[in-house]
Design a protein around this motif. Structure first.
Motif, PDB file in Angstrom:
ATOM      1  N   LEU A 192       6.066   1.457 -11.254  1.00 30.30           N
ATOM      2  CA  LEU A 192       6.162   1.992  -9.897  1.00 30.30           C
ATOM      3  C   LEU A 192       7.538   2.607  -9.644  1.00 30.30           C
ATOM      4  O   LEU A 192       7.651   3.678  -9.037  1.00 30.30           O
ATOM      5  CB  LEU A 192       5.875   0.879  -8.887  1.00 30.30           C
ATOM      6  N   ALA A 249       7.758   5.945 -11.375  1.00 26.02           N
ATOM      7  CA  ALA A 249       7.037   6.990 -10.640  1.00 26.02           C
ATOM      8  C   ALA A 249       7.858   7.484  -9.458  1.00 26.02           C
ATOM      9  O   ALA A 249       7.891   8.685  -9.158  1.00 26.02           O
ATOM     10  CB  ALA A 249       5.683   6.449 -10.173  1.00 26.02           C
ATOM     11  N   ASP A 303       0.799  -1.225   0.000  1.00 25.12           N
ATOM     12  CA  ASP A 303       0.000   0.000   0.000  1.00 25.12           C
ATOM     13  C   ASP A 303       0.833   1.278   0.000  1.00 25.12           C
ATOM     14  O   ASP A 303       0.277   2.372   0.023  1.00 25.12           O
ATOM     15  CB  ASP A 303      -0.934   0.017   1.222  1.00 25.12           C
ATOM     16  N   ARG A 304       2.189   1.181  -0.032  1.00 24.75           N
ATOM     17  CA  ARG A 304       3.008   2.391   0.002  1.00 24.75           C
ATOM     18  C   ARG A 304       4.042   2.367  -1.129  1.00 24.75           C
ATOM     19  O   ARG A 304       4.512   1.306  -1.569  1.00 24.75           O
ATOM     20  CB  ARG A 304       3.762   2.539   1.329  1.00 24.75           C
ATOM     21  N   LEU A 305       4.401   3.579  -1.563  1.00 19.99           N
ATOM     22  CA  LEU A 305       5.490   3.781  -2.529  1.00 19.99           C
ATOM     23  C   LEU A 305       6.381   4.868  -1.942  1.00 19.99           C
ATOM     24  O   LEU A 305       5.946   6.009  -1.761  1.00 19.99           O
ATOM     25  CB  LEU A 305       4.942   4.204  -3.890  1.00 19.99           C
ATOM     26  N   GLN A 330       3.877   7.970  -0.599  1.00 16.63           N
ATOM     27  CA  GLN A 330       2.482   8.059  -1.030  1.00 16.63           C
ATOM     28  C   GLN A 330       1.876   6.666  -1.085  1.00 16.63           C
ATOM     29  O   GLN A 330       2.578   5.660  -0.969  1.00 16.63           O
ATOM     30  CB  GLN A 330       2.400   8.712  -2.414  1.00 16.63           C
ATOM     31  N   GLU A 331       0.566   6.661  -1.233  1.00 16.29           N
ATOM     32  CA  GLU A 331      -0.095   5.380  -1.416  1.00 16.29           C
ATOM     33  C   GLU A 331       0.324   4.780  -2.752  1.00 16.29           C
ATOM     34  O   GLU A 331       0.551   5.494  -3.728  1.00 16.29           O
ATOM     35  CB  GLU A 331      -1.615   5.564  -1.385  1.00 16.29           C
ATOM     36  N   ARG A 332       0.420   3.492  -2.748  1.00 15.55           N
ATOM     37  CA  ARG A 332       0.833   2.807  -3.975  1.00 15.55           C
ATOM     38  C   ARG A 332      -0.287   2.902  -5.010  1.00 15.55           C
ATOM     39  O   ARG A 332      -1.448   2.597  -4.708  1.00 15.55           O
ATOM     40  CB  ARG A 332       1.147   1.347  -3.669  1.00 15.55           C
ATOM     41  N   PRO A 333       0.072   3.320  -6.227  1.00 14.18           N
ATOM     42  CA  PRO A 333      -0.942   3.305  -7.293  1.00 14.18           C
ATOM     43  C   PRO A 333      -1.419   1.875  -7.553  1.00 14.18           C
ATOM     44  O   PRO A 333      -0.717   0.903  -7.275  1.00 14.18           O
ATOM     45  CB  PRO A 333      -0.182   3.874  -8.496  1.00 14.18           C
ATOM     46  N   GLU A 334      -2.593   1.779  -8.080  1.00 13.66           N
ATOM     47  CA  GLU A 334      -3.150   0.450  -8.349  1.00 13.66           C
ATOM     48  C   GLU A 334      -2.531  -0.110  -9.628  1.00 13.66           C
ATOM     49  O   GLU A 334      -3.178  -0.251 -10.669  1.00 13.66           O
ATOM     50  CB  GLU A 334      -4.675   0.537  -8.463  1.00 13.66           C
ATOM     51  N   VAL A 335      -1.253  -0.388  -9.525  1.00 11.58           N
ATOM     52  CA  VAL A 335      -0.470  -0.911 -10.652  1.00 11.58           C
ATOM     53  C   VAL A 335       0.366  -2.070 -10.130  1.00 11.58           C
ATOM     54  O   VAL A 335       0.942  -1.992  -9.039  1.00 11.58           O
ATOM     55  CB  VAL A 335       0.449   0.181 -11.249  1.00 11.58           C
TER      56      VAL A 335
END
Length: 451
Positions: free
Chosen positions: A45, A48, A15-17, A34-39
């Motif tokens: 990732l 980004a 859930d984190r990046l 940030q929150e992890r993108p839904e990728v």
């Protein structure tokens, strides 16, 4: 202009990046949280994370992704004995293929030996699809950096609670789908990786062993014992402590973790052609340069050879001249000896010539009374004694007396020339002339055999 960081870490969890840059001083700065993108694509990732802010990533980028497969794997001790790292990697890849279903030819693997003995050898393994590693490497390369490697963020091989150096420690790490149970002391580390999570995160108490529990969120830890150190990665300060620990481990010359290194990519036909052309051009340039160098070297060698031959030629000339001078000296020595002998002879002759006239007068004074010497004439080559004699035999007797008395005086006494004057009946008196002719001295032989 801001300095380029010494190290960049990209943390990817469920859930984190997070991107963190570490300065050479050790200070850690999180540029992205940030929150992890839904990728699900790791390369997207990572891209980004590296684009976060205006800061350029460090030269070396490491990716910690909980999406990666990590587990302990055993190999027969006989198979692992004396095997090279490449052979061990191949053997472990085939073992992991049976566990994951990922083809050995399509995966990239990192491994780290674990302590233990017996019939089996244990290894800590991280696995990633090869195409995924190549995609992440392309992203990092486009960002002007180099991919140091990928691994699961679980299993930091050092304590986080400030335990004394060399003291035993234990840590339980709770990740989305894995639980890491670590036990360490000094440089040694042993761990177990279990799928899922335990119902209650507990660590057995051991005398003298520091205990820690780590999880992504504080809610996952539950009610831990007071003497157990808690680390929640959603706490920024604790996460930075944890990331610094990973940074130290990954900066070591030989990381003690199963880091998946970039996969060597096969070259395309175009790249091969370009490389061949470049190598051909370099070979031509190298040959031309080498030819010029050889030509210059040849000139230098020839000049050096001439320089070395000149003293030899000069030495030969001097030796020849020395032999000539020795011969000349020998000839001069012979001439000097000849002159010395001649001088000695000359001195003797001079002495005889000086004394012979005195001796002549002394002998004439003892001549018979019947003989009168009227005149002595010396022309240089001949000395004549002229006179009168009452006895015709007196001149001959005088000649014999002079020949004996003047022997060695370089005069040869000739028989007298006697003539009767007929002034008496017996024909007398008689006039006479005695000739004393110079005789050259006999040549003398020098010590060298020359006259």
């Amino acid at each position: 202009m801001a300095r380029r960081p010494a190290q960049t870490l990209v943390l990817i969890t469920g859930d984190r990046l997070v991107r963190a840059d570490r300065a050479s001083s050790g200070e850690l700065l999180e540029l992205l949280d940030q929150e992890r993108p839904e990728v699900d694509d790791l390369a997207v990732l990572v891209d980004a994370a590296l684009r976060a802010g205006d800061a350029k990533p460090a030269k070396d980028v490491y990716v910690l992704a909980s999406d990666l497969w990590s587990q302990t794997v055993e190999l027969p001790a006989a198979a692992a004995l004396n095997a090279s790292p490449a052979e061990l990697s191949t053997a472990l890849t085939f073992e992991v293929e049976a566990l994951t279903g990922t083809s050995a030819g399509e995966s990239a693997l990192g491994f780290q030996p674990l302590p233990g003995g017996g019939a089996e050898r244990r290894y800590w393994v991280t696995l990633a699809p090869a195409f995924q590693v190549r995609a992440v490497e392309d992203v990092v390369t486009r960002a002007g950096a180099r991919l140091g490697g990928l691994l699961h963020p679980g299993g930091l091989p050092r304590p986080l609670n400030g335990a004394p150096a060399g003291a035993p420690w234990a840590r339980l790490e709770l990740w989305e789908e894995l639980t890491f149970d670590l036990h360490g002391a000094g440089a040694e580390l042993d761990l177990e990786i279990d799928p899922g999570r335990p119902p209650a995160p507990t660590l057995p108490a051991e005398e003298g062993r520091h205990r820690e529990v780590l999880a992504l969120h504080g809610r996952d830890l539950g009610e831990a014992e007071p003497e157990v150190s808690r680390f929640e990665l959603d706490d920024v300060a604790k996460r930075q402590t944890w990331l610094r620990g990973w940074g130290d481990v990954l900066r070591a010359p030989q990381a003690s973790v199963p880091l998946v290194r970039p996969v060597a990519q096969p070259m395309s036909s175009g790249a091969r052609l370009a490389l061949a052309l470049v190598l051909a051009a370099l070979a031509i340039a190298a040959c031309a340069g080498h030819s010029e160098w050889l030509a210059g070297r040849l000139d230098a060698v020839q000049a050096e050879l001439k320089a070395r031959e000149a003293p030899a030629a000069e030495a030969a000339r001097l030796q020849k001249r020395q032999r000539e001078l020795r011969a000349e000296r020998a000839e001069i020595g012979q001439e000097v000896e000849t002159l010395r002998v001649a001088l000695s002879s000359y001195r003797g002759v001079c002495g005889q010539h000086t004394d012979r006239h005195v001796n002549l007068l002394r002998l004439l004074a003892r001549a018979p009374e019947s003989l009168v010497v009227e005149r002595i004439r010396d022309t240089g080559a001949v000395c004549s004694v002229e006179g009168l004699a009452d006895d015709p035999g007196a001149p001959a007797e005088l000649a014999r007396s002079l020949a004996e008395g003047l022997a060695g005086s370089y005069w040869r006494v000739s028989p007298p020339n006697t003539q009767a004057l007929y002034q008496r009946q017996d024909g007398g008196p008689w006039s006479f002339v005695l000739r004393l002719e110079d005789t050259p001295p006999l040549p003398q032989t020098t010590p060298g055999g020359k006259r």
